[in-house]
Design an enzyme around this catalytic site. Structure first.
Site, PDB file in Angstrom:
ATOM      1  N   THR A 191     115.412  18.545  76.321  1.00  0.00           N
ATOM      2  CA  THR A 191     114.012  19.000  76.321  1.00  0.00           C
ATOM      3  C   THR A 191     113.446  19.164  77.733  1.00  0.00           C
ATOM      4  O   THR A 191     113.720  18.354  78.618  1.00  0.00           O
ATOM      5  CB  THR A 191     113.151  17.972  75.566  1.00  0.00           C
ATOM      6  OG1 THR A 191     113.712  17.792  74.275  1.00  0.00           O
ATOM      7  CG2 THR A 191     111.711  18.425  75.432  1.00  0.00           C
ATOM      8  N   SER A 237     110.901  22.673  71.191  1.00  0.00           N
ATOM      9  CA  SER A 237     111.523  23.216  69.980  1.00  0.00           C
ATOM     10  C   SER A 237     112.391  24.425  70.303  1.00  0.00           C
ATOM     11  O   SER A 237     113.462  24.602  69.718  1.00  0.00           O
ATOM     12  CB  SER A 237     110.440  23.624  68.973  1.00  0.00           C
ATOM     13  OG  SER A 237     109.688  22.500  68.619  1.00  0.00           O
ATOM     14  N   GLY A 287     115.375   9.874  76.896  1.00  0.00           N
ATOM     15  CA  GLY A 287     115.687   8.462  76.665  1.00  0.00           C
ATOM     16  C   GLY A 287     116.735   7.967  77.646  1.00  0.00           C
ATOM     17  O   GLY A 287     117.697   8.680  77.965  1.00  0.00           O
ATOM     18  N   ARG A 306     100.080 -11.717  45.908  1.00  0.00           N
ATOM     19  CA  ARG A 306      98.702 -11.691  46.409  1.00  0.00           C
ATOM     20  C   ARG A 306      97.739 -11.420  45.243  1.00  0.00           C
ATOM     21  O   ARG A 306      97.933 -10.480  44.480  1.00  0.00           O
ATOM     22  CB  ARG A 306      98.575 -10.582  47.450  1.00  0.00           C
ATOM     23  CG  ARG A 306      97.177 -10.288  47.913  1.00  0.00           C
ATOM     24  CD  ARG A 306      96.696 -11.348  48.851  1.00  0.00           C
ATOM     25  NE  ARG A 306      95.369 -11.064  49.368  1.00  0.00           N
ATOM     26  CZ  ARG A 306      94.647 -11.960  50.027  1.00  0.00           C
ATOM     27  NH1 ARG A 306      95.110 -13.180  50.235  1.00  0.00           N
ATOM     28  NH2 ARG A 306      93.460 -11.654  50.472  1.00  0.00           N
ATOM     29  N   GLY A 332      94.362  -6.838  55.420  1.00  0.00           N
ATOM     30  CA  GLY A 332      94.303  -7.367  56.786  1.00  0.00           C
ATOM     31  C   GLY A 332      95.636  -7.935  57.221  1.00  0.00           C
ATOM     32  O   GLY A 332      96.041  -7.786  58.379  1.00  0.00           O
ATOM     33  N   THR A 358     109.170  14.264  64.974  1.00  0.00           N
ATOM     34  CA  THR A 358     109.163  15.202  66.109  1.00  0.00           C
ATOM     35  C   THR A 358     110.529  15.317  66.787  1.00  0.00           C
ATOM     36  O   THR A 358     110.995  16.418  67.059  1.00  0.00           O
ATOM     37  CB  THR A 358     108.114  14.743  67.158  1.00  0.00           C
ATOM     38  OG1 THR A 358     106.836  14.786  66.534  1.00  0.00           O
ATOM     39  CG2 THR A 358     108.114  15.623  68.393  1.00  0.00           C
ATOM     40  N   GLU A 417     114.693  14.991  67.404  1.00  0.00           N
ATOM     41  CA  GLU A 417     115.829  15.527  66.620  1.00  0.00           C
ATOM     42  C   GLU A 417     115.374  16.731  65.791  1.00  0.00           C
ATOM     43  O   GLU A 417     115.838  16.943  64.674  1.00  0.00           O
ATOM     44  CB  GLU A 417     116.453  14.454  65.719  1.00  0.00           C
ATOM     45  CG  GLU A 417     117.421  13.544  66.443  1.00  0.00           C
ATOM     46  CD  GLU A 417     118.630  14.281  67.011  1.00  0.00           C
ATOM     47  OE1 GLU A 417     118.981  15.354  66.508  1.00  0.00           O
ATOM     48  OE2 GLU A 417     119.209  13.771  67.991  1.00  0.00           O
ATOM     49  N   ASP A 457     111.565  19.138  65.520  1.00  0.00           N
ATOM     50  CA  ASP A 457     110.233  19.006  64.920  1.00  0.00           C
ATOM     51  C   ASP A 457     110.300  19.466  63.451  1.00  0.00           C
ATOM     52  O   ASP A 457     110.896  20.505  63.137  1.00  0.00           O
ATOM     53  CB  ASP A 457     109.265  19.895  65.712  1.00  0.00           C
ATOM     54  CG  ASP A 457     107.927  20.000  65.019  1.00  0.00           C
ATOM     55  OD1 ASP A 457     107.089  19.114  65.236  1.00  0.00           O
ATOM     56  OD2 ASP A 457     107.737  20.962  64.241  1.00  0.00           O
TER      57      ASP A 457
HETATM   58  C1  LIG Z   1     109.833   9.272  72.242  1.00  0.00           C
HETATM   59  C2  LIG Z   1     110.567  10.543  72.461  1.00  0.00           C
HETATM   60  C3  LIG Z   1     111.908  10.525  72.788  1.00  0.00           C
HETATM   61  C4  LIG Z   1     112.583  11.711  73.046  1.00  0.00           C
HETATM   62  N1  LIG Z   1     113.887  11.653  73.477  1.00  0.00           N
HETATM   63  C5  LIG Z   1     114.484  12.806  73.899  1.00  0.00           C
HETATM   64  C6  LIG Z   1     115.778  12.756  74.503  1.00  0.00           C
HETATM   65  O1  LIG Z   1     116.377  11.693  74.679  1.00  0.00           O
HETATM   66  N2  LIG Z   1     116.338  13.926  74.908  1.00  0.00           N
HETATM   67  C7  LIG Z   1     115.713  15.134  74.736  1.00  0.00           C
HETATM   68  O2  LIG Z   1     116.277  16.147  75.106  1.00  0.00           O
HETATM   69  N3  LIG Z   1     114.482  15.206  74.151  1.00  0.00           N
HETATM   70  C8  LIG Z   1     113.851  14.079  73.748  1.00  0.00           C
HETATM   71  N4  LIG Z   1     112.595  14.130  73.184  1.00  0.00           N
HETATM   72  C9  LIG Z   1     111.925  15.418  73.055  1.00  0.00           C
HETATM   73  C10 LIG Z   1     111.797  15.914  71.629  1.00  0.00           C
HETATM   74  O3  LIG Z   1     113.036  16.312  71.142  1.00  0.00           O
HETATM   75  C11 LIG Z   1     110.743  17.032  71.630  1.00  0.00           C
HETATM   76  O4  LIG Z   1     109.489  16.422  71.825  1.00  0.00           O
HETATM   77  C12 LIG Z   1     110.752  17.835  70.346  1.00  0.00           C
HETATM   78  O5  LIG Z   1     111.897  18.640  70.276  1.00  0.00           O
HETATM   79  C13 LIG Z   1     109.507  18.729  70.219  1.00  0.00           C
HETATM   80  O6  LIG Z   1     109.319  19.508  71.350  1.00  0.00           O
HETATM   81  P1  LIG Z   1     107.883  19.565  72.061  1.00  0.00           P
HETATM   82  O7  LIG Z   1     107.438  18.179  72.306  1.00  0.00           O
HETATM   83  O8  LIG Z   1     107.994  20.467  73.212  1.00  0.00           O
HETATM   84  O9  LIG Z   1     106.919  20.176  70.962  1.00  0.00           O
HETATM   85  P2  LIG Z   1     106.639  21.733  70.706  1.00  0.00           P
HETATM   86  O10 LIG Z   1     107.903  22.454  70.471  1.00  0.00           O
HETATM   87  O11 LIG Z   1     105.726  22.260  71.747  1.00  0.00           O
HETATM   88  O12 LIG Z   1     105.847  21.633  69.326  1.00  0.00           O
HETATM   89  C14 LIG Z   1     104.459  21.255  69.285  1.00  0.00           C
HETATM   90  C15 LIG Z   1     103.908  21.629  67.900  1.00  0.00           C
HETATM   91  O13 LIG Z   1     104.021  23.033  67.713  1.00  0.00           O
HETATM   92  C16 LIG Z   1     104.643  23.316  66.474  1.00  0.00           C
HETATM   93  N5  LIG Z   1     105.512  24.488  66.616  1.00  0.00           N
HETATM   94  C17 LIG Z   1     106.437  24.737  67.564  1.00  0.00           C
HETATM   95  N6  LIG Z   1     107.072  25.899  67.319  1.00  0.00           N
HETATM   96  C18 LIG Z   1     106.539  26.402  66.175  1.00  0.00           C
HETATM   97  C19 LIG Z   1     106.792  27.571  65.379  1.00  0.00           C
HETATM   98  N7  LIG Z   1     107.761  28.464  65.686  1.00  0.00           N
HETATM   99  N8  LIG Z   1     106.062  27.746  64.244  1.00  0.00           N
HETATM  100  C20 LIG Z   1     105.107  26.847  63.887  1.00  0.00           C
HETATM  101  N9  LIG Z   1     104.849  25.733  64.600  1.00  0.00           N
HETATM  102  C21 LIG Z   1     105.548  25.508  65.720  1.00  0.00           C
HETATM  103  C22 LIG Z   1     105.459  22.090  66.130  1.00  0.00           C
HETATM  104  O14 LIG Z   1     105.538  21.930  64.711  1.00  0.00           O
HETATM  105  C23 LIG Z   1     104.636  20.956  66.748  1.00  0.00           C
HETATM  106  O15 LIG Z   1     103.708  20.488  65.816  1.00  0.00           O
HETATM  107  C24 LIG Z   1     111.909  12.952  72.909  1.00  0.00           C
HETATM  108  C25 LIG Z   1     110.568  12.969  72.548  1.00  0.00           C
HETATM  109  C26 LIG Z   1     109.893  11.788  72.342  1.00  0.00           C
HETATM  110  C27 LIG Z   1     108.418  11.854  72.012  1.00  0.00           C
END
Ligand SMILES: Cc1cc2nc3c(=O)[nH]c(=O)nc-3n(C[C@H](O)[C@H](O)[C@H](O)COP(=O)(O)OP(=O)(O)OC[C@H]3O[C@@H](n4cnc5c(N)ncnc54)[C@H](O)[C@@H]3O)c2cc1C
Length: 664
Positions: free
Chosen positions: A137, A143, A176, A309, A399, A420, A422, A424
């Site tokens: 990412t 995504s 990570g 409870r 509570g 989100t 692996e 979204d």
């Molecule tokens: C705690 C944590 C650990 C992570 N660990 C890793 C890691 O180790 N390695 C790594 O590579 N990544 C990692 N990630 C990243 C994670 O894989 C991404 O956050 C995820 O793929 C989503 O990408 P984004 O955050 O850019 O969201 P975006 O892609 O910007 O999406 C934001 C919103 O837009 C919506 N959206 C996007 N495209 C569309 C579409 N075509 N149509 C309709 N809606 C859409 C989505 O549903 C979502 O609600 C991690 C993230 C977190 C929060």
């Protein structure tokens, strides 16, 4: 239902399934206090403890089960996913940290690399001597991974790649293991050689030295405190002219010769890219299983608490009523419990497919894409179910549910992001629909090659739905036996449930196919046509997922041999089916498949099933087999029972089931 003799052990054995040994072993390890969650720790201490836990875990069989025997593993893919998902009953930071190390980092080396990479890295990765990251990412692209902007430019003179972060949007984000512990990263970057770009590829890039200091050209920043999972050190990475040797390319699917000539047996960049990421499907399956396990823990806590409870007493009665005897409490917990059973069996079917795909040489390519679609679909269902159910369980415990010692609050925060990472969930649902519409063609996984839908949409309209469950004939004969008129159909007829869910899937999918075909035939851009139909597309995926989950449940009931256990599971399966039908009642009504009378009858039947199953609610959660010391929450371990007994010993002895529930 009350006179059933439930052999909890038999039910637990059925749930433990094919990889029971891996599951039991992982549960036993989790009993060690080292693995018990400590949500009270400050971030740095939490991270240090998480690494310590991971080091202890590395000495057990679980994380390495799926790797080749040659490197000290056992080649047991199903066993490794099962061991991983069991970890989710414990500390979820450890779960995610080990998912990054053995699942993402190790999985990328194994599936994208070749023997030279396996020889060089796998043993060190498995023992955690080499902690690693999976750096896919970027801040600008999450995504849409195909549009990543980090570059890896090949120089034939030095036979090296230069890894470069061209701008702030291209920095790696949320990675990570990056902020503190990672020594090496699998970095996804656009491969450029001879001035031509060949799309996203993966490279082994060292990021820290032996002392844990960032290497020259590597800039690292901490993502800081998160809503949950604070034992995991997520960070950002920049690469400033970082040079790595030609061998750093994980070259299973594409090679670069010393002179810079690029070769891949898969010519099309998009197809190659999705073939590469498709081999990493295990991560998605693992998160899905972990979501189911966390949901089981939450339900075990909430059901056990609800059974003891007590609040309010009927007029003229001194004894208070157990929460679980209230209709609304049953309505909250029992359908969620039924869906968790359904997802458990769907997950099991998914793991069997995954195991076959990675252990059989003759596994067909088309089935591989179906597996990816199934993984995407079940992951969305199980992670959304987890986040909703854990919150509901928190509320159901009042509570007490808000106290950290009872684990639900932390569980909610830690699993929240499963929807989100692996993939979204909303994006994954679109991939599921695209697989159905395009018959899982080569570029499955891409959302921007929609032109091919034109031809595919024609096919869908005539297509017979494919069954993913094993018991195809049994399911078909149940459907064939369903009477044609609604009034002749028994609400608990399994064929009726199957037929209704299948009809919905087919109807929605055909509707989407027609809509897309019409839009494209009229000369509109495929992307616009797909976008306009996006809500419809998501509904088609949802309908498909509902059916495959249900069929997996039906098949599992059919496998159960103990008579009373089977009767119980059959009732849980009824509740699951009618809950899905009830939730979609408006749709069935609008499409002429349900009369108002039937809709009301279904609601009444769901109520009846909830109270019928109430007496076995504790059996159903006990069969998850979570040891008390792993579950941990005092309210689930008799603290409330002891309090009630101290308050009114006579009342407590009368037993919770002895009270008539208040009128609905
Ligand atoms: C705690 C944590 C650990 C992570 N660990 C890793 C890691 O180790 N390695 C790594 O590579 N990544 C990692 N990630 C990243 C994670 O894989 C991404 O956050 C995820 O793929 C989503 O990408 P984004 O955050 O850019 O969201 P975006 O892609 O910007 O999406 C934001 C919103 O837009 C919506 N959206 C996007 N495209 C569309 C579409 N075509 N149509 C309709 N809606 C859409 C989505 O549903 C979502 O609600 C991690 C993230 C977190 C929060």
């Amino acid at each position: 239902m009350t006179d059933l003799t439930i052999d909890r052990r038999a039910l637990e054995d059925l749930l433990d399934g094919r990889w029971a040994e891996a599951r039991r072993e992982a549960r036993e390890h989790l009993r060690d206090p080292l693995y018990h969650p400590r949500p009270d720790l400050p971030t740095e201490e939490a991270r240090a403890r998480c690494l310590q836990q991971a080091r202890a875990l590395a000495k057990t069989r679980g994380p390495n089960l799926g790797f080749p025997k040659k490197y000290g593993g056992e080649g047991d893919v199903g066993g490794s996913v099962t061991a991983f998902e069991t970890l989710a009953h414990g500390d979820l930071s450890l779960l995610v940290k080990s998912g990054v190390q053995w699942g993402l980092f190790g999985g990328a080396i194994l599936h994208l690399g070749t023997e030279k990479h396996h020889e060089k890295y796998l043993r060190k990765m498995m023992s955690l001597e080499l902690p690693g990251c999976f750096a896919m990412t970027e801040t600008g692209h999450g995504s849409d991974v195909q549009s990543l902007r980090t570059t890896a430019t090949y120089d034939p003179d030095s036979e090296t790649f230069t890894i470069e972060t061209p701008d702030e949007d291209a920095r790696k984000d949320y990675i990570g293991n990056a902020a503190r512990d990672g020594r090496m990263a699998v970095v996804f970057a656009q491969l450029i050689t001879g001035g031509a770009s060949h799309g996203v590829h993966a490279f082994m890039v060292p990021i820290r030295d032996e002392d844990g200091q960032p290497l020259s050209g590597i800039e690292i920043e901490d993502c800081g405190h998160k809503a949950g999972l604070n034992g995991v050190d997520n960070g950002r990475l920049w690469f400033h002219k970082v040079s790595v040797p030609r061998d750093a390319l994980l070259d299973k699917h594409a090679q670069v010769a010393p002179d810079g000539t690029y070769f891949s047996p898969i010519e099309n960049d998009t197809r190659r890219f999705f073939t590469m990421v498709g081999t990493l499907v295990q991560g998605r399956v693992s998160v899905s299983g972990a979501a189911v396990s966390a949901t089981k823990s939450a339900l075990a806590i909430a059901v056990r608490y609800a059974a003891v409870r007590r609040q309010f007493s009927p007029p003229g009665v001194s004894t208070e009523i157990a929460l679980l005897d209230y209709r609304q409490h049953q309505r909250r917990l029992m359908p969620a419990l039924a869906k968790t059973y359904a997802l458990h069996f769907a997950q099991e079917a998914l793991v069997v497919q995954l195991h076959d795909a990675f252990t059989r040489d003759d596994y067909p390519e088309r089935d591989r894409r179906k597996l990816e679609s199934m993984a995407a679909g079940i992951k969305t269902a199980s992670t959304w179910h987890a986040t909703r159910t854990i919150q509901m369980c928190r509320e159901a415990c009042g509570g007490a549910g808000y106290l950290s010692e009872n684990r639900l609050v932390q569980m909610k925060a830690d699993t929240d992001v499963f929807t989100t990472f692996e993939g979204d969930n909303t994006v994954l649902l679109q991939l599921v629909a695209k697989g159905l519409l395009t018959d899982y063609r080569d570029e499955f996984g891409s959302l921007d090659t929609l032109g091919m839908m034109k031809m595919a949409a024609d096919m869908v309209i005539e297509q017979v739905l494919e069954r993913t469950a094993g018991a195809r004939q049994m399911i078909q004969s149940l459907i064939d036996a369903v009477p044609r008129s609604e009034s002749e159909t028994n609400l608990l007829d399994r064929g009726y449930h199957l037929e209704l869910l299948e009809w919905r899937e087919r109807h929605v999918l055909e509707g989407v196919a027609r809509r897309i075909k019409k839009g494209i035939d009229s000369g509109r851009e495929p992307f616009d046509v797909f976008n306009d139909a996006q809500d419809h597309v998501l509904l088609a995926s949802q309908a498909h997922i509902d059916r495959i989950i249900f069929e997996a449940f039906v098949e599992a009931v059919d496998r159960s041999t103990h008579v009373d256990t089977r009767t119980l599971l059959d009732t849980v399966c009824d509740l699951y089916a009618l809950t899905v039908i009830e939730e979609n009642g408006r749709w069935f009504f609008e499409h002429g498949r349900m009369s108002p009378g039937r809709s009301k009858a279904i609601t009444a039947e769901v109520n009846r099933l909830c109270s019928e199953l109430r007496v076995h609610a504790e059996d159903l959660v006990d069969a998850f087999g979570i040891p008390d010391d792993v579950l941990g929450a005092p309210i689930a371990l008799g603290a409330e029972r002891a309090r009630q007994e101290a308050k009114a010993p006579d009342e407590a002895e009368t037993g919770v089931a002895g009270f008539a529930p208040p009128p609905p």
